[in-house]
Design a protein around this motif. Structure first.
Motif: not given
Lengths: 137, 113
Positions: B59, B21, B53-57
């Motif tokens: 990515l 995150m 899970w992964m967020n835009s940060s």
């Protein structure tokens, strides 16, 4: 469990872990699927990240307020910063080929795909992002 | 996020675990990648099979890694991308940017093709 819960954090990205734990615990007994819980966790982290970096410009003296509210059909999240506001329509399209290798700028795009409703509006001297996730589409 | 690295010949496999995150995660990833490149590694696989899970940060961390490796004359590939991460790569069109593989072995083998 009360119908709403509130958490206030300083503008420190290291606090994202606390926000995630706070929300994960509070929505624990709500009848969301695991996939929906991930959608909520990802979107909340995006909204708080935006509030810290873009709203409050990483100024640790400014706070981010997170409010979770349950309603009949699901969950409403409010994330409010103390910054000068931003225009969501002015954010460059992160899927444009010239922006594809940018390391940031995708938060709102992802939130809009994962949540059922997203609203950005001025509030309390800053900007409030409201996210809604329903149990059923 | 937790990070564990191991070598398979001349390939470094960096396994990410948990929730990616941003914040401190970025520094942890960047420091480990730099260490691998400083050791002369040019082929890197990022194993995402144990990411919750992964967020835009997250990515952004991967894009920064890809750019760093390419600038060093190397290659970076993604392995065991979960359905959720695949969906984020589709939404953001980053599927056009990353080489993704269903297995770590497949990603490693792709370097010699």
């Amino acid at each position: 469990m009360s119908e709403h819960a509130k958490l206030v954090i300083p503008s420190d990205p290291a606090k994202l872990v606390d926000v995630d734990a706070f929300a994960e615990h509070w929505i624990g007994d709500m009848p969301f699927t695991d996939d929906q819980r991930d959608d909520i966790a990802i979107s909340l982290s995006e909204a708080v990240n935006n509030a810290i970096q873009h709203g409050n410009a990483n100024d640790a003296r400014k706070r981010v307020t997170v409010v979770l509210r349950r309603f009949e059909d699901g969950l409403r999240i409010e994330v409010t910063d103390e910054g000068n506001g931003f225009d969501p329509d002015a954010v460059a399209d992160p899927t444009d080929p010239e922006n594809l290798l940018s390391e940031s700028g995708r938060g709102l795009l992802i939130i809009r795909h994962l949540m059922d409703e997203v609203h950005v509006r001025p509030a309390d001297g800053g900007t409030r992002v409201e996210l809604i996730k329903r149990y059923h589409d | 996020m937790k990070l564990r690295s191991e070598r398979h010949g001349e390939v470094a496999v960096m396994e990410l675990r948990g929730k990616v995150m941003g914040g401190p995660d970025s520094t942890v990833f960047r420091d480990e990648l730099k260490k691998q490149l400083d050791d002369g590694i040019k082929k890197v696989v990022i194993d995402l099979g144990r990411v919750d899970w992964m967020n835009s940060s997250g990515l952004g961390i991967l894009i920064g890694g890809l750019t760093t490796v390419k600038n060093a004359g190397g290659e970076m590939k993604l392995a065991r991308t979960t359905d959720k991460i695949k969906s984020l790569l589709m939404i953001t069109k980053l599927v056009q940017v990353f080489d993704t593989f269903d297995s770590v072995e497949g990603a490693i083998a792709s370097f010699s093709e």
